[in-house]
Design a protein around this motif. Structure first.
Motif, mmCIF file in Angstrom:
data_model
loop_
_atom_site.group_PDB
_atom_site.id
_atom_site.type_symbol
_atom_site.label_atom_id
_atom_site.label_comp_id
_atom_site.label_asym_id
_atom_site.label_seq_id
_atom_site.Cartn_x
_atom_site.Cartn_y
_atom_site.Cartn_z
ATOM 1 N N UNK A 163 0.892 3.955 -15.601
ATOM 2 C CA UNK A 163 -0.039 4.868 -16.265
ATOM 3 C C UNK A 163 -1.485 4.415 -16.087
ATOM 4 N N UNK A 164 -1.713 3.098 -16.099
ATOM 5 C CA UNK A 164 -3.074 2.580 -15.937
ATOM 6 C C UNK A 164 -3.599 2.808 -14.533
ATOM 7 N N UNK A 165 -2.728 2.675 -13.528
ATOM 8 C CA UNK A 165 -3.146 2.818 -12.130
ATOM 9 C C UNK A 165 -3.044 4.255 -11.627
ATOM 10 N N UNK A 166 -2.231 5.070 -12.275
ATOM 11 C CA UNK A 166 -1.968 6.419 -11.788
ATOM 12 C C UNK A 166 -3.209 7.245 -11.487
ATOM 13 N N UNK A 167 -4.200 7.262 -12.383
ATOM 14 C CA UNK A 167 -5.391 8.067 -12.096
ATOM 15 C C UNK A 167 -6.120 7.632 -10.831
ATOM 16 N N UNK A 168 -6.083 6.348 -10.520
ATOM 17 C CA UNK A 168 -6.767 5.869 -9.317
ATOM 18 C C UNK A 168 -5.986 6.250 -8.058
ATOM 19 N N UNK A 169 -4.663 6.262 -8.157
ATOM 20 C CA UNK A 169 -3.870 6.751 -7.025
ATOM 21 C C UNK A 169 -4.181 8.224 -6.767
ATOM 22 N N UNK A 170 -4.253 9.013 -7.831
ATOM 23 C CA UNK A 170 -4.552 10.433 -7.676
ATOM 24 C C UNK A 170 -5.926 10.626 -7.051
ATOM 25 N N UNK A 171 -6.878 9.786 -7.425
ATOM 26 C CA UNK A 171 -8.218 9.878 -6.848
ATOM 27 C C UNK A 171 -8.223 9.435 -5.382
ATOM 28 N N UNK A 172 -7.387 8.449 -5.052
ATOM 29 C CA UNK A 172 -7.248 8.069 -3.642
ATOM 30 C C UNK A 172 -6.716 9.243 -2.817
ATOM 31 N N UNK A 173 -5.698 9.905 -3.353
ATOM 32 C CA UNK A 173 -5.108 11.042 -2.646
ATOM 33 C C UNK A 173 -6.141 12.154 -2.480
ATOM 34 N N UNK A 174 -6.893 12.438 -3.540
ATOM 35 C CA UNK A 174 -7.908 13.491 -3.473
ATOM 36 C C UNK A 174 -9.003 13.147 -2.471
ATOM 37 N N UNK A 175 -9.402 11.880 -2.456
ATOM 38 C CA UNK A 175 -10.453 11.452 -1.525
ATOM 39 C C UNK A 175 -9.979 11.514 -0.080
ATOM 40 N N UNK A 176 -8.743 11.140 0.149
ATOM 41 C CA UNK A 176 -8.191 11.115 1.500
ATOM 42 C C UNK A 176 -7.836 12.520 1.986
ATOM 43 N N UNK A 177 -7.305 13.344 1.090
ATOM 44 C CA UNK A 177 -6.845 14.695 1.436
ATOM 45 C C UNK A 177 -5.892 14.671 2.630
ATOM 46 N N UNK A 178 -4.786 13.918 2.525
ATOM 47 C CA UNK A 178 -3.856 13.826 3.659
ATOM 48 C C UNK A 178 -3.059 15.113 3.826
ATOM 49 N N UNK A 179 -2.483 15.270 4.986
ATOM 50 C CA UNK A 179 -1.592 16.405 5.217
ATOM 51 C C UNK A 179 -0.170 16.083 4.776
ATOM 52 N N UNK A 180 0.208 14.795 4.883
ATOM 53 C CA UNK A 180 1.536 14.355 4.470
ATOM 54 C C UNK A 180 1.405 13.071 3.658
#
Length: 230
Positions: free
Chosen positions: A139-156
């Motif tokens: 839960x503590x790290x989850x928001x940062x993972x979501x922000x990594x995904x948003x910043x990267x915007x991967x296709x897969x």
């Protein structure tokens, strides 16, 4: 120009037009909007800066280094593992031990290199004795993972092991049932597969991971073919 750039430029152009037309909330709030690092506008470097010398959970007291992630900041393919191990804690990089060496070979099997993809974990600090991540740590790290995904915007997004798949998909389903299927996740396709560390203990399961990786390869190739025919 990739999809992230197109979206970002479109947002900027629209906001600038509204500002120039005298829309007051845009005039007053535009700078604050970018300062917050909203999804699609924040960079990986900004996410790392926001994480800082993280003390948000108990793992800060036992880790040596934060293991944020590494790879191509414009990668089409993102791998999400579970947690750093001893080698990762020493070097500050994800997947550099035996499991990481296997992951490198898995990536090469679909004609990619580690520097072509982006690799990170659900949590950024090593749990003592490599135990499983705990819910409050996730839960503590989850928001940062979501922000990594948003910043990267991967296709897969390929999750390695059950924790990444369960966290991002919001399920408690077993990895054996989740793996091998594409799921929609915030504009990307998410597929779960077994963790390389699991494969080291259960080499007979490598075939299933190869099947999953072929699906990823074929999907990425289909996107490139679509781009060529437009």
């Amino acid at each position: 120009m990739n999809r992230r750039d197109e979206i970002g430029e479109g947002i900027l152009a629209h906001l600038e037009l509204m500002r120039d037309l005298g829309v007051r909330w845009v005039q007053k709030g535009m700078a604050a909007l970018f300062d917050r690092g909203t999804e699609g506008l924040e960079t990986l470097e900004q996410v790392r800066e926001a994480l800082g010398d993280c003390r948000r959970c108990r793992l800060a007291g036992t880790r040596k280094q934060i293991v944020f992630g590494s790879g191509n900041p414009r990668a089409d393919l993102m791998f999400v593992g579970e947690a750093p191990g001893a080698d990762e804690d020493e070097q500050g990089l994800p997947f550099v031990g035996r499991a990481g060496q296997l992951l490198t070979r898995i990536i090469a099997a679909i004609n990619l290199r580690r520097e072509d993809v982006y690799i990170c974990n659900i949590i950024k600090c090593r749990p003592p004795e490599n135990r499983n991540p705990q819910p409050d740590e996730i839960a503590a790290c989850g928001p940062f993972l979501e922000r990594q995904i948003a910043a990267l915007s991967p296709k897969v997004i390929c999750t390695l092991g059950k924790f990444g798949a369960q966290e991002l998909l919001g399920t408690k389903e077993a990895i054996s049932r989740l793996r091998g299927h594409f799921y929609d996740y915030r504009g990307a396709k998410l597929i779960a597969t077994f963790h390389p560390a699991y494969l080291l203990r259960n080499p007979a399961e490598k075939r299933k991971v190869w099947e999953d990786m072929q699906k990823i390869r074929d999907y990425l190739l289909s996107l490139k073919e679509d781009d060529r025919t437009r």
